[in-house]
Design a protein around this motif. Structure first.
Motif, short mmCIF file in Angstrom:
data_model
loop_
_atom_site.label_atom_id
_atom_site.label_comp_id
_atom_site.label_asym_id
_atom_site.label_seq_id
_atom_site.Cartn_x
_atom_site.Cartn_y
_atom_site.Cartn_z
N GLU A 139 51.44 -60.82 3.04
CA GLU A 139 51.29 -62.20 2.37
C GLU A 139 51.31 -63.35 3.76
O GLU A 139 52.11 -63.06 4.63
CB GLU A 139 52.18 -62.52 1.50
CG GLU A 139 52.20 -61.44 0.30
CD GLU A 139 53.52 -61.88 -0.66
OE1 GLU A 139 54.07 -62.63 -0.65
OE2 GLU A 139 53.69 -60.83 -1.51
N LEU A 140 50.31 -64.10 3.67
CA LEU A 140 50.20 -65.22 4.59
C LEU A 140 50.11 -66.51 4.23
O LEU A 140 49.53 -66.79 3.20
CB LEU A 140 48.84 -64.76 5.55
CG LEU A 140 48.44 -65.63 6.80
CD1 LEU A 140 49.39 -65.51 7.77
CD2 LEU A 140 47.02 -65.32 7.06
N LYS A 141 50.56 -67.47 5.05
CA LYS A 141 50.76 -68.97 4.78
C LYS A 141 49.06 -69.46 5.01
O LYS A 141 48.53 -68.87 5.99
CB LYS A 141 51.44 -69.71 5.69
CG LYS A 141 52.96 -69.82 4.94
CD LYS A 141 53.12 -70.79 3.69
CE LYS A 141 54.58 -70.74 3.16
NZ LYS A 141 54.63 -71.75 2.12
N ALA A 142 48.60 -69.91 4.19
CA ALA A 142 47.17 -70.31 4.06
C ALA A 142 47.01 -71.12 5.41
O ALA A 142 45.68 -71.32 5.94
CB ALA A 142 46.49 -70.99 2.88
N GLU A 143 47.66 -71.92 5.70
CA GLU A 143 47.80 -73.14 6.72
C GLU A 143 47.63 -72.10 8.09
O GLU A 143 47.13 -72.57 9.24
CB GLU A 143 48.65 -73.92 6.99
CG GLU A 143 48.91 -74.90 5.80
CD GLU A 143 50.36 -75.52 5.64
OE1 GLU A 143 51.18 -75.16 6.76
OE2 GLU A 143 50.53 -76.33 4.66
N ASP A 144 48.05 -70.72 8.26
CA ASP A 144 48.25 -70.18 9.35
C ASP A 144 47.28 -69.20 9.58
O ASP A 144 46.92 -68.34 10.52
CB ASP A 144 49.65 -69.35 9.56
CG ASP A 144 50.78 -70.20 9.57
OD1 ASP A 144 50.71 -71.30 10.15
OD2 ASP A 144 51.80 -69.82 9.47
N ARG A 145 46.25 -69.12 8.61
CA ARG A 145 45.22 -68.19 8.61
C ARG A 145 44.56 -68.34 9.67
O ARG A 145 43.93 -67.24 10.30
CB ARG A 145 44.41 -68.58 7.20
CG ARG A 145 43.12 -67.34 7.22
CD ARG A 145 42.65 -67.43 5.93
NE ARG A 145 42.55 -68.41 5.01
CZ ARG A 145 42.51 -68.45 3.82
NH1 ARG A 145 41.86 -67.37 3.17
NH2 ARG A 145 42.65 -69.82 2.83
N SER A 146 44.00 -69.45 10.31
CA SER A 146 42.88 -69.45 11.36
C SER A 146 43.61 -68.67 12.75
O SER A 146 42.68 -68.05 13.44
CB SER A 146 42.45 -70.96 11.73
OG SER A 146 41.95 -71.44 10.44
N LYS A 147 44.81 -69.42 13.05
CA LYS A 147 45.27 -68.71 14.10
C LYS A 147 45.58 -67.42 14.08
O LYS A 147 45.72 -66.51 15.13
CB LYS A 147 46.55 -69.62 14.67
CG LYS A 147 47.65 -69.58 13.65
CD LYS A 147 48.89 -70.25 14.04
CE LYS A 147 50.26 -70.29 13.33
NZ LYS A 147 51.44 -70.97 13.76
N PHE A 148 46.01 -66.75 12.94
CA PHE A 148 46.43 -65.54 12.69
C PHE A 148 45.01 -64.75 12.77
O PHE A 148 45.08 -63.46 13.53
CB PHE A 148 46.82 -64.98 11.22
CG PHE A 148 46.86 -63.67 10.87
CD1 PHE A 148 48.26 -63.01 11.21
CD2 PHE A 148 45.94 -63.08 10.14
CE1 PHE A 148 48.47 -61.65 10.94
CE2 PHE A 148 46.31 -61.69 9.84
CZ PHE A 148 47.42 -61.29 10.09
N LEU A 149 43.79 -64.99 12.45
CA LEU A 149 42.51 -64.33 12.53
C LEU A 149 42.19 -64.56 14.12
O LEU A 149 41.54 -63.34 14.59
CB LEU A 149 41.51 -64.93 11.51
CG LEU A 149 41.71 -64.62 10.24
CD1 LEU A 149 40.74 -65.47 9.32
CD2 LEU A 149 41.53 -63.39 9.64
N ASP A 150 42.46 -65.49 14.84
CA ASP A 150 41.86 -65.42 16.09
C ASP A 150 42.73 -64.39 16.94
O ASP A 150 42.29 -63.91 17.69
CB ASP A 150 42.35 -66.78 16.74
CG ASP A 150 41.32 -68.02 16.03
OD1 ASP A 150 40.22 -67.62 15.63
OD2 ASP A 150 41.76 -69.17 16.26
N ALA A 151 44.06 -64.35 16.67
CA ALA A 151 44.85 -63.50 17.31
C ALA A 151 44.72 -62.08 17.12
O ALA A 151 44.55 -61.01 17.98
CB ALA A 151 46.29 -63.64 17.12
N LEU A 152 44.04 -61.80 15.70
CA LEU A 152 43.47 -60.53 15.45
C LEU A 152 42.39 -60.03 16.27
O LEU A 152 42.24 -58.85 16.34
CB LEU A 152 43.63 -60.42 13.71
CG LEU A 152 43.41 -59.01 13.08
CD1 LEU A 152 44.67 -58.19 13.46
CD2 LEU A 152 43.03 -59.13 11.64
N VAL A 153 41.41 -61.11 16.06
CA VAL A 153 40.06 -60.96 16.99
C VAL A 153 40.57 -60.42 18.38
O VAL A 153 39.90 -59.28 18.98
CB VAL A 153 39.29 -61.93 16.87
CG1 VAL A 153 37.98 -61.99 17.62
CG2 VAL A 153 38.86 -62.14 15.40
#
Length: 523
Positions: free
Chosen positions: A505-519
């Motif tokens: 489960e992830l806070k929607a506000e943190d989605r962008s930085k989370f995906l950038d880190a995953l990439v």
């Protein structure tokens, strides 16, 4: 530690005790629970059943009940984490863990006192050797040199001190090398998440060893295995092998000359298809269709499959007859039970849904099973429509090392995909459809990350990671560890509460930085 004799080291131990039974919210766990309940009822074993959908519920339930029990049984939860570290139990508490999640945590494997693993050791476990990951504290103690006698010469003291310094330096270097080697070994062992033999099959083996196996138990073992196949948790080879094992039990049971109501039969026609059939006919129940259509249906499907380039349309599965009227495929029972368990109906809590799903597996509650089938039909129709919408609107995009798709708030039937099993099933079918339809060869080899709204009030989304869809896929998932590292590296507000590590489960506000880190992590 691994239990070698399930009857002696597990069942005979708990048979005279009061036990607490923690059961995860998946169909295989429910089937294993049904088998164990039938055995307990046969031998008058006292038990308390507590459903748990994640680590938080498991910890809370354990704290509430730990004073009343000494023996705890965990089904499809607990094997892939350091259980004692999470629960902090008393030293006399004993945990019997029957779990399909792999890899098994090494602390659980080598704890002989409190952790008893009800896991088939013929699975490909590849557990590291004890000496490669554990060292005795005594080996690490660095003793200063013993005090010299007052009569010793200064030169002798100096020589002895130099020798001790060299020895300590060598010990530190060996320690660092061992720790580096240990990190590499644990990384290789823990980087992929996958699943082992169905827990329902493990429990059925126990019943069979004790000569207490019944047709109902065999059917639950079949449904548990089919759940693994439906959700792509095991490889095709593993599924075929386990089907062969169960087929031998089916043949043995069906030759007992029992009444027709209990008959189990094998069916090799579990097929999905699209064909030009009269709408009036396909909207009816199969029994009511024209005889000519029913007799030629298999040939029509195979012809249609060749037309669309679809391979491997047949797969061996099982069906059950309750009398002459009620006949069910194992896969349909899986979908029905899953739909009951993850039902979005507002008047039902998670525990209520669990009980409804558990009851639907009993032949005395066919009305609940039929209700589950109707919910499953609705779920599958929504899945098909959502996949078509995602593909038509190009919602599946390449992020470099993986594909990404996000369902937006307001999407039709979005509430049906807020739960992990339903979202994972949608993601797998979406990935298969995308791979089949795309012309980009590189994208065909990529895994998928999918997000769906979980709670509008709390601003959270559910995120799942699906491994690549390839013919040689070993069903091993690397997203669990990747999600953890991406969250840690960006301080993203995540909750790793699910027993499947690839669901968070992830806070929607943190989605962008989370995906950038995953990439960045997977590139």
């Amino acid at each position: 530690m691994f239990v070698s004799d399930f009857r002696k080291e597990f069942y005979e131990v708990v048979q005279s005790q009061r036990v607490l039974l923690f059961v995860a919210s998946d169909v295989d766990a429910l089937c294993a629970c049904k088998i164990l309940q039938a055995l307990f009822q046969c031998d008058h074993v006292q038990y308390t059943l507590v459903p748990v959908s994640g680590w938080q519920e498991l910890e809370t339930a354990f704290l509430e009940h730990k004073e009343q029990f000494r023996y705890f049984i965990l089904i499809n939860c607990g094997a892939n984490v350091d259980l004692l570290d999470i629960l902090q139990p008393d030293e006399d508490a004993i945990f019997f863990v029957c779990d399909t999640h792999r890899p098994v945590n090494v602390v659980n494997v080598y704890n002989d006192a409190q952790i008893k693993l009800l896991i088939k050791q013929d699975d490909d476990l590849e557990v590291p050797a004890y000496d490669d990951i554990f060292r005795d504290e005594e080996e690490d103690e660095e003793h200063s040199g013993s005090e010299s006698d007052n009569g010793s010469e200064p030169s002798e003291k100096r020589t002895r001190l130099e020798e001790e310094i060299v020895a300590q330096t060598m010990k530190r270097r060996q320690r660092r090398e061992w720790e580096a080697r240990r990190r590499d070994i644990l990384f290789d062992y823990e980087q992929y998440e996958y699943h082992g033999t169905s827990s329902a099959m493990v429990m059925f083996d126990l019943a069979w060893m004790m000569s207490k196996d019944l047709n109902d138990m065999l059917w639950w073992a079949i449904v548990g295995l089919t759940d693994q196949w439906v959700q792509d948790k095991i490889t095709q080879m593993k599924y075929v092998t386990d089907v062969g094992v169960l087929q031998r039990h089916v043949s043995r049971h069906n030759h007992r000359n029992e009444d027709e109501e209990n008959a189990l039969s094998v069916d090799c026609t579990r097929i999905s298809f699209e064909y030009d059939l009269p709408l009036k006919q396909v909207k009816q129940k199969f029994q009511s269709m024209d005889i000519s259509l029913k007799e030629n249906l298999r040939e029509m499907i195979e012809e249609s499959a060749n037309k669309f380039g679809m391979k491997d349309m047949r797969v061996q599965t099982f069906s059950i007859h309750f009398g002459f009227k009620h006949k069910f495929l194992a896969s349909d029972v899986v979908f029905a039970t899953m739909s009951l368990m993850e039902s979005p109906e507002k008047d039902g809590s998670g525990t209520d849904n669990f009980i409804q799903a558990l009851d639907s597996l009993s032949r005395s509650n066919l009305d609940k099973l039929y209700h589950g089938l109707e919910l499953a039909k609705k779920q599958l129709r929504a899945t098909q429509q959502t996949i078509a919408s995602c593909l038509c609107t190009n919602l599946v995009i390449s992020q470099g090392p993986f594909l990404y798709c996000s369902l937006m708030e307001g999407t039709p039937d979005i509430v049906l995909f807020s739960k992990p099993a339903s979202l994972s099933l949608l993601s797998r079918h979406l990935l298969k459809s995308f791979v089949f339809s795309t012309k980009n060869r590189r994208c065909k080899l990529l895994p998928l990350v999918m997000a769906a709204p979980l709670s509008v009030e709390q601003g959270t989304v559910t995120v799942v990671g699906i491994p690549p869809e390839t013919d040689s896929s070993d069903r091993k998932n690397f997203f669990g560890r990747a999600f953890e590292k991406a969250a840690e590296g960006t301080n993203s507000r995540t909750l790793h509460n699910h027993f499947d590590l690839s669901v968070i489960e992830l806070k929607a506000e943190d989605r962008s930085k989370f995906l950038d880190a995953l990439v960045s992590l997977l590139s």
